[in-house]
Structure formats: C-alpha cells, structure tokens
Design a protein around this motif. Structure first.
Motif, mmCIF file in Angstrom:
data_model
loop_
_atom_site.group_PDB
_atom_site.id
_atom_site.type_symbol
_atom_site.label_atom_id
_atom_site.label_comp_id
_atom_site.label_asym_id
_atom_site.label_seq_id
_atom_site.Cartn_x
_atom_site.Cartn_y
_atom_site.Cartn_z
ATOM 1 N N VAL A 1 -30.929 -36.883 -99.249
ATOM 2 C CA VAL A 1 -31.964 -36.791 -98.713
ATOM 3 C C VAL A 1 -31.903 -38.087 -97.868
ATOM 4 O O VAL A 1 -31.893 -39.229 -97.793
ATOM 5 C CB VAL A 1 -33.124 -36.970 -100.004
ATOM 6 N N ASP A 2 -32.645 -37.897 -96.359
ATOM 7 C CA ASP A 2 -32.944 -38.612 -95.282
ATOM 8 C C ASP A 2 -33.883 -38.646 -94.287
ATOM 9 O O ASP A 2 -33.909 -37.515 -94.140
ATOM 10 C CB ASP A 2 -31.264 -38.781 -94.313
ATOM 11 N N ASN A 3 -34.697 -39.497 -94.403
ATOM 12 C CA ASN A 3 -35.601 -39.181 -93.680
ATOM 13 C C ASN A 3 -36.724 -38.077 -94.543
ATOM 14 O O ASN A 3 -36.611 -36.778 -92.769
ATOM 15 C CB ASN A 3 -35.382 -39.126 -91.849
ATOM 16 N N ARG A 4 -36.298 -37.377 -95.187
ATOM 17 C CA ARG A 4 -37.461 -36.304 -95.366
ATOM 18 C C ARG A 4 -36.449 -35.034 -95.490
ATOM 19 O O ARG A 4 -37.251 -33.935 -94.321
ATOM 20 C CB ARG A 4 -39.022 -35.421 -94.867
ATOM 21 N N SER A 5 -35.452 -34.797 -94.543
ATOM 22 C CA SER A 5 -34.209 -33.761 -94.415
ATOM 23 C C SER A 5 -33.017 -34.166 -95.658
ATOM 24 O O SER A 5 -32.882 -34.782 -96.587
ATOM 25 C CB SER A 5 -33.759 -33.885 -93.242
ATOM 26 N N LEU A 6 -32.490 -33.006 -96.229
ATOM 27 C CA LEU A 6 -31.260 -32.754 -96.669
ATOM 28 C C LEU A 6 -30.027 -32.485 -96.173
ATOM 29 O O LEU A 6 -29.452 -32.287 -95.141
ATOM 30 C CB LEU A 6 -31.678 -31.896 -97.918
ATOM 31 N N LEU A 7 -29.133 -33.441 -96.581
ATOM 32 C CA LEU A 7 -27.837 -33.816 -95.778
ATOM 33 C C LEU A 7 -26.576 -33.443 -96.627
ATOM 34 O O LEU A 7 -26.986 -33.644 -97.590
ATOM 35 C CB LEU A 7 -27.810 -34.791 -94.545
ATOM 36 N N PHE A 8 -25.637 -32.499 -96.227
ATOM 37 C CA PHE A 8 -24.529 -32.097 -97.369
ATOM 38 C C PHE A 8 -23.276 -32.488 -96.239
ATOM 39 O O PHE A 8 -23.818 -31.892 -95.356
ATOM 40 C CB PHE A 8 -24.802 -31.434 -97.825
#
Length: 143
Positions: A48-55
């Motif tokens: 989770v990064d600043n209310r988004s999801l990273l992958f």
C-alpha cells in the motif's frame, strides 16, 4: 473487534479506514482483470502506498491489462473458526514510469517467487469495501 450490532448480525460492513488498515497489514492478495473476452485472476504480492496498491510484474497479461486500463478488482481475506473478513478494491491499473518506480522499493524483498519483475503497476482504487463475518460453524471439523 465485535460491535453490539455484530452480536446479532453475522455480517457487518467494514469502514473505509478498517479496509485500508487490513490492506496495509497484508502483503498477498488476488487480482482479477479482463482481457478481451477472458477474465483472469492471479495471486500477487503488493504494497500500500498513499491509498493505492503497488506490485511488481514481469511482461505479460497484467502489464497488458495496465496498458489497456482494464477495470480490475483486488481481494484479500482471512478466516478462522469464529470469524472472517474480506476487503475488495475496485479500480484501474497503470504502469509506473521509470522515475516513479522507487515508490515500490519496499517490494524488493516481498516476492514469493524469484522470477525477475522489472515493471511496477499501480492499482488506483475507485472503491474499497469490506465485510466482517461472524461464523457459526457449530461442531464442524475439518478433514
């Protein structure tokens, strides 16, 4: 946490804040996306990064879904014999530009499979919802 409502109601909506807290605690979920006339669902490690999801991902269908800005759904869940919860984030994918990929540095040690994953994709949620379930399994035993 059980509320007075959940004592009588076996299904309880999670607040947006509770959903994000659970998303931040986990690191593994399932991403569902559509490519043309096929629906795909795949496990991913995420951050989770600043209310988004990273992958991170290798070249392939997930990267194509990001390029096509496909609608996606992402889900995490948990259960034991007394309760369960599920959180779903719906949104769109986008591939991060090279100068943005540092946002995923904390993902470096997270992949469960050691295949090279050079691209970073962001899931930008338009909706995040969740439910908590009080289970009544009685004397059910697992095989």
């Amino acid at each position: 946490m059980m509320t007075a409502q959940s004592v009588h109601d076996p299904v309880e909506d999670l607040t947006l804040e509770e959903c994000w807290e659970l998303l931040e605690l986990e690191e593994f979920g399932r991403l569902a996306y559509r490519l043309v006339d096929e629906v795909h669902i795949v496990p991913i490690n995420y951050l989770v990064d600043n209310r988004s999801l990273l992958f991170r991902t290798a070249s392939g269908n997930k990267l194509l879904a990001a390029a096509l800005q496909s609608d996606v759904a992402f889900e995490i869940d948990w259960h034991d014999l007394e309760g369960a919860w599920s959180v779903v984030a719906r949104g769109v994918l986008r591939r991060l530009e090279e100068d943005e990929q540092g946002r995923a540095d904390d993902l470096a040690g997270r992949p469960w499979v050691s295949t090279p994953k050079y691209d970073v994709v962001e899931l930008i949620p338009v909706a995040v919802t969740g439910k908590r379930f009080r289970l009544d399994l009685g004397d059910v035993t697992r095989p």
